[in-house]
Design a protein around this motif. Structure first.
Motif, PDB file in Angstrom:
ATOM      1  N   VAL A   1       0.753  -1.140   0.260  1.00 46.69           N
ATOM      2  CA  VAL A   1       0.034  -0.078  -0.095  1.00 46.69           C
ATOM      3  C   VAL A   1       0.826   1.357  -0.131  1.00 46.69           C
ATOM      4  O   VAL A   1       0.751   2.359  -0.609  1.00 46.69           O
ATOM      5  N   ASP A   2       1.868   1.305   0.610  1.00 49.84           N
ATOM      6  CA  ASP A   2       3.004   2.229   0.611  1.00 49.84           C
ATOM      7  C   ASP A   2       4.281   1.726   1.071  1.00 49.84           C
ATOM      8  O   ASP A   2       4.428   0.576   1.856  1.00 49.84           O
ATOM      9  N   ILE A   3       5.382   2.435   1.097  1.00 52.63           N
ATOM     10  CA  ILE A   3       6.784   1.808   1.115  1.00 52.63           C
ATOM     11  C   ILE A   3       6.864   1.403   2.662  1.00 52.63           C
ATOM     12  O   ILE A   3       7.776   0.790   2.796  1.00 52.63           O
ATOM     13  N   SER A   4       6.458   2.308   3.608  1.00 56.90           N
ATOM     14  CA  SER A   4       6.556   1.653   5.203  1.00 56.90           C
ATOM     15  C   SER A   4       5.599   0.990   5.742  1.00 56.90           C
ATOM     16  O   SER A   4       5.499   0.602   6.822  1.00 56.90           O
ATOM     17  N   SER A   5       4.648   0.459   4.878  1.00 57.61           N
ATOM     18  CA  SER A   5       3.498  -0.257   5.423  1.00 57.61           C
ATOM     19  C   SER A   5       3.714  -1.647   5.338  1.00 57.61           C
ATOM     20  O   SER A   5       4.152  -2.101   4.250  1.00 57.61           O
ATOM     21  N   ASN A   6       3.212  -2.544   6.209  1.00 60.50           N
ATOM     22  CA  ASN A   6       3.186  -4.062   5.986  1.00 60.50           C
ATOM     23  C   ASN A   6       2.006  -4.580   5.398  1.00 60.50           C
ATOM     24  O   ASN A   6       1.482  -6.055   5.422  1.00 60.50           O
ATOM     25  N   ILE A   7       0.983  -3.510   5.044  1.00 60.68           N
ATOM     26  CA  ILE A   7      -0.223  -3.829   4.421  1.00 60.68           C
ATOM     27  C   ILE A   7       0.284  -4.154   2.725  1.00 60.68           C
ATOM     28  O   ILE A   7       0.466  -3.109   2.341  1.00 60.68           O
TER      29      ILE A   7
ATOM     30  N   PHE B   1      -8.398  -4.288  -6.759  1.00 59.66           N
ATOM     31  CA  PHE B   1      -7.299  -4.694  -5.705  1.00 59.66           C
ATOM     32  C   PHE B   1      -7.787  -5.702  -4.833  1.00 59.66           C
ATOM     33  O   PHE B   1      -9.170  -5.626  -4.553  1.00 59.66           O
ATOM     34  N   ILE B   2      -6.827  -6.696  -4.512  1.00 54.24           N
ATOM     35  CA  ILE B   2      -7.142  -7.486  -3.549  1.00 54.24           C
ATOM     36  C   ILE B   2      -6.237  -7.614  -2.439  1.00 54.24           C
ATOM     37  O   ILE B   2      -5.213  -7.878  -2.499  1.00 54.24           O
ATOM     38  N   LYS B   3      -7.092  -6.855  -1.371  1.00 51.04           N
ATOM     39  CA  LYS B   3      -6.180  -6.743  -0.256  1.00 51.04           C
ATOM     40  C   LYS B   3      -5.938  -7.946   0.660  1.00 51.04           C
ATOM     41  O   LYS B   3      -6.770  -8.639   0.709  1.00 51.04           O
ATOM     42  N   ALA B   4      -4.905  -7.874   1.415  1.00 48.06           N
ATOM     43  CA  ALA B   4      -4.745  -9.152   2.320  1.00 48.06           C
ATOM     44  C   ALA B   4      -3.748  -9.131   3.371  1.00 48.06           C
ATOM     45  O   ALA B   4      -2.616  -8.134   3.223  1.00 48.06           O
TER      46      ALA B   4
ATOM     47  N   ILE C   1       0.859 -14.045   0.591  1.00 43.71           N
ATOM     48  CA  ILE C   1       0.515 -13.546  -0.862  1.00 43.71           C
ATOM     49  C   ILE C   1       1.905 -12.684  -1.189  1.00 43.71           C
ATOM     50  O   ILE C   1       2.035 -12.557  -2.347  1.00 43.71           O
ATOM     51  N   ILE C   2       2.769 -12.118  -0.229  1.00 44.26           N
ATOM     52  CA  ILE C   2       4.038 -11.547  -0.530  1.00 44.26           C
ATOM     53  C   ILE C   2       5.069 -12.381  -0.856  1.00 44.26           C
ATOM     54  O   ILE C   2       6.064 -12.002  -1.776  1.00 44.26           O
TER      55      ILE C   2
ATOM     56  N   VAL D   1      -5.122 -20.906  -4.163  1.00 44.94           N
ATOM     57  CA  VAL D   1      -6.105 -20.583  -5.726  1.00 44.94           C
ATOM     58  C   VAL D   1      -7.023 -19.768  -5.095  1.00 44.94           C
ATOM     59  O   VAL D   1      -7.679 -19.951  -4.079  1.00 44.94           O
ATOM     60  N   LEU D   2      -7.135 -18.750  -5.849  1.00 39.10           N
ATOM     61  CA  LEU D   2      -8.071 -17.519  -5.718  1.00 39.10           C
ATOM     62  C   LEU D   2      -9.429 -18.120  -6.150  1.00 39.10           C
ATOM     63  O   LEU D   2      -9.699 -18.287  -7.206  1.00 39.10           O
ATOM     64  N   LYS D   3     -10.308 -18.557  -5.215  1.00 44.35           N
ATOM     65  CA  LYS D   3     -11.751 -18.866  -5.549  1.00 44.35           C
ATOM     66  C   LYS D   3     -12.541 -17.857  -5.983  1.00 44.35           C
ATOM     67  O   LYS D   3     -13.619 -18.006  -6.707  1.00 44.35           O
ATOM     68  N   ASP D   4     -12.629 -16.632  -5.278  1.00 43.65           N
ATOM     69  CA  ASP D   4     -13.450 -15.539  -5.502  1.00 43.65           C
ATOM     70  C   ASP D   4     -12.661 -14.220  -5.511  1.00 43.65           C
ATOM     71  O   ASP D   4     -12.171 -13.855  -4.348  1.00 43.65           O
ATOM     72  N   SER D   5     -12.472 -13.588  -6.511  1.00 51.12           N
ATOM     73  CA  SER D   5     -11.686 -12.356  -6.673  1.00 51.12           C
ATOM     74  C   SER D   5     -12.466 -11.165  -5.990  1.00 51.12           C
ATOM     75  O   SER D   5     -12.050 -10.296  -5.576  1.00 51.12           O
ATOM     76  N   GLU D   6     -13.939 -11.274  -5.871  1.00 54.04           N
ATOM     77  CA  GLU D   6     -14.580 -10.229  -5.252  1.00 54.04           C
ATOM     78  C   GLU D   6     -14.665 -10.349  -3.818  1.00 54.04           C
ATOM     79  O   GLU D   6     -14.489  -9.238  -3.024  1.00 54.04           O
ATOM     80  N   LYS D   7     -14.813 -11.560  -3.325  1.00 54.04           N
ATOM     81  CA  LYS D   7     -14.742 -11.787  -1.688  1.00 54.04           C
ATOM     82  C   LYS D   7     -13.319 -12.259  -1.281  1.00 54.04           C
ATOM     83  O   LYS D   7     -13.233 -12.494   0.119  1.00 54.04           O
ATOM     84  N   HIS D   8     -12.498 -12.181  -2.178  1.00 55.64           N
ATOM     85  CA  HIS D   8     -10.938 -12.359  -1.895  1.00 55.64           C
ATOM     86  C   HIS D   8     -11.010 -13.799  -1.128  1.00 55.64           C
ATOM     87  O   HIS D   8     -10.172 -13.878  -0.159  1.00 55.64           O
ATOM     88  N   GLY D   9     -11.579 -14.688  -1.680  1.00 53.13           N
ATOM     89  CA  GLY D   9     -11.548 -16.113  -0.913  1.00 53.13           C
ATOM     90  C   GLY D   9     -10.466 -17.110  -1.465  1.00 53.13           C
ATOM     91  O   GLY D   9     -10.575 -17.012  -2.888  1.00 53.13           O
ATOM     92  N   TRP D  10      -9.793 -17.769  -0.746  1.00 51.68           N
ATOM     93  CA  TRP D  10      -8.694 -18.503  -1.171  1.00 51.68           C
ATOM     94  C   TRP D  10      -8.962 -20.156  -0.940  1.00 51.68           C
ATOM     95  O   TRP D  10      -9.560 -20.235   0.449  1.00 51.68           O
ATOM     96  N   ILE D  11      -8.452 -20.818  -1.592  1.00 54.19           N
ATOM     97  CA  ILE D  11      -8.383 -22.419  -1.090  1.00 54.19           C
ATOM     98  C   ILE D  11      -6.835 -22.823  -1.000  1.00 54.19           C
ATOM     99  O   ILE D  11      -6.214 -22.491  -2.026  1.00 54.19           O
ATOM    100  N   LYS D  12      -6.686 -23.424   0.185  1.00 53.26           N
ATOM    101  CA  LYS D  12      -5.194 -23.859   0.526  1.00 53.26           C
ATOM    102  C   LYS D  12      -5.326 -25.409   0.272  1.00 53.26           C
ATOM    103  O   LYS D  12      -5.983 -26.089   0.784  1.00 53.26           O
ATOM    104  N   ASN D  13      -3.912 -25.907  -0.129  1.00 54.59           N
ATOM    105  CA  ASN D  13      -3.890 -27.194  -0.341  1.00 54.59           C
ATOM    106  C   ASN D  13      -2.408 -27.414   0.027  1.00 54.59           C
ATOM    107  O   ASN D  13      -1.395 -26.457  -0.479  1.00 54.59           O
ATOM    108  N   THR D  14      -1.883 -28.324   0.741  1.00 57.82           N
ATOM    109  CA  THR D  14      -0.558 -28.789   1.010  1.00 57.82           C
ATOM    110  C   THR D  14      -0.057 -29.984   0.397  1.00 57.82           C
ATOM    111  O   THR D  14      -0.856 -30.985   0.464  1.00 57.82           O
ATOM    112  N   TYR D  15       1.185 -30.149  -0.169  1.00 64.80           N
ATOM    113  CA  TYR D  15       1.692 -31.306  -1.054  1.00 64.80           C
ATOM    114  C   TYR D  15       3.143 -31.523  -0.298  1.00 64.80           C
ATOM    115  O   TYR D  15       3.648 -30.592   0.269  1.00 64.80           O
ATOM    116  N   GLU D  16       3.424 -32.699  -0.411  1.00 61.90           N
ATOM    117  CA  GLU D  16       4.928 -32.968  -0.094  1.00 61.90           C
ATOM    118  C   GLU D  16       5.442 -34.043  -1.109  1.00 61.90           C
ATOM    119  O   GLU D  16       4.747 -35.071  -1.513  1.00 61.90           O
TER     120      GLU D  16
END
Length: 396
Positions: A239-245, A260-263, A268-269, A302-317
């Motif tokens: 959001v700005d150079i000194s922010s963690n957002i 924009f998708i805020k998180a 994400i970073i 994986v971004l499920k919904d760009s408007e609601k900013h919903g994500w689906i997470k999976n873990t693999y090894e």
């Protein structure tokens, strides 16, 4: 389809009118073959053969330049995607490609790399992005920033004009493509105190390449890689150079509008942006964009919904890499193939024995594909790999 046939008919009349009097026996023979049949024959040839055919006669050059033919060839190329490699050697970027393995059930035979072209390389070059047959490269030569579009298939390059800016500010550019409009655009931003203050767009294909200023509703600090999926360009920013957002910026290539998708999630970073079956995906392993022999677990969102900013997470090894004879220390995430739905890993540097890994999400297995012909080196020459590359015989 009706308009497409009409365009082909118009092109046919133009070509016949231009070459109504054959000047040699080749053209005389070709006159007895319909343009439709010739284009079908040409579309079955390799891109290298197409380049040779352009040297035969002016008639063949005209046929191979018909937009209908170039689209026909591109459509068939999309069904046969390739692996693209950009290697850094001795102040040059060297571009290779190989067929992309399509059988997910077995290790393929070694693939021979096809050499395409060399591009001068400056002090640094950390922005390389292929899209739909073209490759965008932003690098610095003699302390001057230069952006180049190249077509590995035709071995052509196009140097883009410099973005308009009053002062010498840092410039960051992204490459986008809209599949419905079939339009390539470059989004460029100049930064002041870390914040993007000028946003400009250049459209390829225009008679005169020039930058246009556009508006951005929210100031932000773009710092990271971008990826274009279905006409939307995604990149990460603070959001700005000194922010963690931080956020993911979404730029619609057709409308040239920002969203924009805020998180606040750290993934994400940290994670690498990928195309997962037409959706935005992010993948990382313990905060890094690579795996190793000891660090084999990774997560994918994986971004499920760009408007609601919903994500689906999976873990693999991954299975132990030593079982496959893999001794390289680091393997970077490349992306997920659109044909076999496997995630691909690639070494960072060239070596005498160079290979890529395919991991199947369903079977939890690895297959190893050796790449030959790019040449090893005692120096640590880095290489970037890209999947689902297509060949485009259209001349720039």
């Amino acid at each position: 389809m009706k308009s497409l046939r009409l365009n082909v008919s118009e092109d046919r009349q133009t070509i016949h009118g231009r070459h109504s009097r054959p000047s040699n026996s080749i053209n005389a023979t070709v006159e007895n073959i319909s343009i439709d049949v010739m284009m079908d024959i040409f579309s079955r040839l390799s891109s290298k053969s197409i380049a040779t055919c352009r040297c035969v006669s002016k008639l063949w050059v005209s046929i191979l330049g018909i937009p209908y033919f170039t689209e026909l060839f591109l459509t068939k190329s999309c069904a046969l995607p390739r692996l693209l490699f950009v290697c850094h050697k001795d102040s040059e970027l060297i571009v290779f490609s190989t067929p992309q393995p399509t059988n997910p059930y077995e290790n393929s035979s070694p693939l021979a790399a096809t050499y395409h072209m060399k591009i001068p390389f400056g002090r640094y070059c950390d922005n390389i992005r292929p899209i739909h047959g073209l490759v965008f490269i932003q690098n610095e030569q003699r302390f001057k920033l230069a952006s180049v579009i190249c077509n590995p298939t035709t071995r052509q390059t196009l140097t883009l004009p410099k973005p308009k800016t009053r002062k010498r500010l840092h410039i960051l550019s992204y490459f986008g493509y809209h599949p419905m409009e079939k339009q390539f655009k470059v989004l460029s931003m100049t930064e002041r105190d870390g914040i993007s203050v000028e946003h400009q767009v250049l459209t390829l294909g225009a008679k005169k390449l020039s930058w246009r200023m556009i508006e951005c509703c929210i100031p932000h600090c773009p710092k990271f890689e971008g990826i274009c999926i279905n006409g939307v360009l995604y990149y990460r920013a603070f959001v700005d150079i000194s922010s963690n957002i931080f956020m993911i910026v979404c730029f619609d290539v057709r409308s040239e509008k920002f969203s924009f998708i805020k998180a606040t999630e750290p993934f994400i970073i940290e994670a690498k942006l990928i195309n997962y079956n037409g959706k935005l995906g992010l993948v990382m392993s313990e905060g890094r964009q690579y795996i190793s022999g000891k660090r084999r677990r990774f997560e994918m969102w994986v971004l499920k919904d760009s408007e609601k900013h919903g994500w689906i997470k999976n873990t693999y090894e991954l299975p132990p890499l030593w079982q496959y004879g893999i001794t390289v220390e680091l393997l970077h995430f490349v992306g997920v193939t659109g044909t076999t739905n496997e995630i691909v890993f690639s070494p960072t540097y060239l070596a005498d024995l160079f290979y890529v890994l395919y991991y199947s999400f369903q079977r939890k297995t690895i297959r190893v594909v050796e790449i030959q012909g790019m040449g090893g080196s005692k120096k640590k020459n880095w290489v970037q790999m890209f999947i689902d590359h297509v060949e485009d015989v259209r001349l720039m």
